[in-house]
Design an enzyme around this catalytic site. Structure first.
Site, short mmCIF file in Angstrom:
data_model
loop_
_atom_site.label_atom_id
_atom_site.label_comp_id
_atom_site.label_asym_id
_atom_site.label_seq_id
_atom_site.Cartn_x
_atom_site.Cartn_y
_atom_site.Cartn_z
CE LYS A 23 5.43 5.34 8.17
NZ LYS A 23 4.41 6.01 7.36
CG LEU A 72 3.56 12.56 -0.77
CD1 LEU A 72 3.53 11.30 0.10
CD2 LEU A 72 2.57 13.60 -0.26
CE1 TYR A 92 7.59 2.84 6.92
CE2 TYR A 92 7.82 1.11 8.57
CZ TYR A 92 7.03 1.91 7.78
OH TYR A 92 5.66 1.78 7.83
CB SER A 145 5.04 2.23 11.32
OG SER A 145 5.50 0.90 11.36
CG ASN A 146 4.76 -2.39 13.83
OD1 ASN A 146 5.81 -3.01 13.90
ND2 ASN A 146 4.04 -2.37 12.73
CB SER A 172 0.47 -6.54 10.72
OG SER A 172 1.62 -6.57 11.54
N GLY A 192 0.52 7.92 2.18
CA GLY A 192 1.57 7.88 1.16
C GLY A 192 2.96 7.89 1.77
N GLY A 193 3.87 7.21 1.12
CA GLY A 193 5.27 7.23 1.56
C GLY A 193 5.90 5.86 1.42
CG LEU A 230 -2.95 -0.02 4.64
CD1 LEU A 230 -2.48 0.55 5.98
CD2 LEU A 230 -3.81 -1.26 4.86
P1 NAI Z 1 2.02 0.88 0.29
O1 NAI Z 1 3.50 0.85 0.06
O2 NAI Z 1 1.18 -0.17 -0.37
O3 NAI Z 1 1.44 2.31 -0.12
C1 NAI Z 1 2.16 3.50 0.03
C2 NAI Z 1 1.94 4.33 -1.21
O4 NAI Z 1 2.70 5.55 -1.09
C3 NAI Z 1 2.42 3.62 -2.49
O5 NAI Z 1 1.39 3.63 -3.46
C4 NAI Z 1 3.61 4.45 -2.93
O6 NAI Z 1 3.74 4.51 -4.35
C5 NAI Z 1 3.27 5.82 -2.36
N1 NAI Z 1 4.47 6.67 -2.24
C6 NAI Z 1 5.71 6.34 -1.85
N2 NAI Z 1 6.54 7.39 -1.97
C7 NAI Z 1 5.79 8.42 -2.43
C8 NAI Z 1 6.09 9.77 -2.77
N3 NAI Z 1 7.32 10.28 -2.66
N4 NAI Z 1 5.07 10.53 -3.24
C9 NAI Z 1 3.82 10.03 -3.39
N5 NAI Z 1 3.49 8.76 -3.09
C10 NAI Z 1 4.48 7.97 -2.62
O7 NAI Z 1 1.82 0.86 1.87
P2 NAI Z 1 0.49 0.51 2.70
O8 NAI Z 1 0.60 -0.86 3.23
O9 NAI Z 1 -0.70 0.92 1.92
O10 NAI Z 1 0.66 1.49 3.94
C11 NAI Z 1 0.10 2.80 3.95
C12 NAI Z 1 0.78 3.60 5.05
O11 NAI Z 1 0.61 2.96 6.30
C13 NAI Z 1 2.29 3.77 4.83
O12 NAI Z 1 2.66 5.07 5.23
C14 NAI Z 1 2.89 2.74 5.77
O13 NAI Z 1 4.18 3.12 6.20
C15 NAI Z 1 1.88 2.72 6.89
N6 NAI Z 1 1.84 1.45 7.59
C16 NAI Z 1 1.25 0.36 7.00
C17 NAI Z 1 1.19 -0.85 7.68
C18 NAI Z 1 0.48 -2.02 7.10
O14 NAI Z 1 0.30 -3.00 7.82
N7 NAI Z 1 0.04 -2.00 5.86
C19 NAI Z 1 1.83 -1.01 9.00
C20 NAI Z 1 2.42 0.19 9.53
C21 NAI Z 1 2.40 1.37 8.84
#
Ligand code: NAI
Length: 267
Positions: free
Chosen positions: A140, A52, A136, A111-112, A165, A72-73, A15
């Protein structure tokens, strides 16, 4: 309205990469944060690598930041120590650094899975309390409460988005209810950056006919979803869940993982 400097955490994630393309239009400087530095900054961007979980580094990361889009996370289920560092310690570091830096607003990717143990037949809204479906999801829910603490006590406004999603396309029957297009995600984050509020929970979901969530709180703030997952309905016809628990509960496979309760008690 444009903000001077927006910080986007998780800028290298799925994202984050999408939002990098759009948020640059919403601010004078888009500060991109990711764990390691790769690739050059584009026009209107600056890149600050940061883990982070490193409080001192996060303090530096927030210097001069007006608003944060916190993506991030750890984004899927993981052992406690991983969740603890990335999503609990990481979130505490972020909000605390924001307080010290005078940052005004944080848009939080909840998140959901913070509500994944509810049955799909229960219609939820912004007042529905968390019912996490794992470590997880619990992290959230913690992030939502952390956002509330710093909003009500320190005046840092927060929109916590319970994202369903968010992918380019619908990949399963479950996503006919939970999908959010990138276009709608961007629009909701723009609402989060510009609307007038102190603390709000909203759902990150498109205008899906089969949505389980009443997102009138996001609409009240000005958000209008444009897409509907149902245009993918034929393509995902046979793509259900692998177990009854996953089929019945909102969290799907996440709710099923490590489940040892009684499904009847949840209905
Ligand atoms: P992703 O896993 O692709 O991106 C998360 C980024 O955070 C990764 O680049 C990762 O390296 C970074 N990260 C993890 N731990 C870290 C740390 N300690 N310090 C710095 N960076 C760190 O996930 P995505 O899909 O981009 O999701 C973005 C956010 O949205 C997340 O927080 C996720 O939990 C939330 N989310 C996403 C959904 C989706 O459908 N994509 C659904 C629900 C929530």
């Amino acid at each position: 309205m444009t903000t001077n400097r927006i910080l986007l955490t998780g800028a290298a994630g799925n994202l984050g990469r999408v939002l990098r393309e759009t948020l640059v239009e919403d601010c004078s400087i888009l500060r991109l944060s990711r764990r390691s530095l790769t690739g050059p900054a584009g026009a209107g961007e600056e890149i600050v690598p940061c883990d982070l979980a490193d409080a001192a580094a996060v303090d530096r990361l927030l210097e001069g930041v007006d608003a944060v889009v916190h993506m991030g996370g750890q984004s899927v289920e993981a052992p406690w120590d991983v969740i603890l560092q990335a999503n609990i310690v990481g979130a505490i570091n972020l909000w605390e650094a924001a307080r010290k830096a005078g940052t005004k607003r944080i848009i939080f990717a909840s998140s959901n899975h913070a509500i994944g143990m509810y049955p799909r037949t229960t219609r939820l809204d912004h007042e529905s309390p968390p019912r996490p479906d794992g470590r997880y999801g619990l992290s959230k829910a913690f992030g939502e409460d952390l956002g509330a603490l710093y909003a009500f006590k320190h005046g840092i406004s927060c929109m916590a988005i319970r994202i369903g999603s968010s992918f380019p396309e619908v990949r399963s029957r479950r996503m006919l209810s939970t999908w959010m297009s990138y276009r709608d995600l961007t629009a909701l984050i723009r609402t989060g950056l510009t609307a007038d509020y102190l603390f709000e929970i909203v759902y990150g979901v498109s205008a899906n006919k089969r949505s389980w969530w009443d997102n009138s709180n996001a609409e009240r703030l000005g958000f209008r979803a444009q897409d509907d997952a149902d245009v993918f309905a034929d393509e995902v016809e046979g793509k259900g869940e692998a177990s009854e628990i996953a089929e019945v509960l909102q969290g799907g496979a996440f709710a099923n993982e490590e489940f040892s309760g009684e499904l009847e008690q949840l209905l």
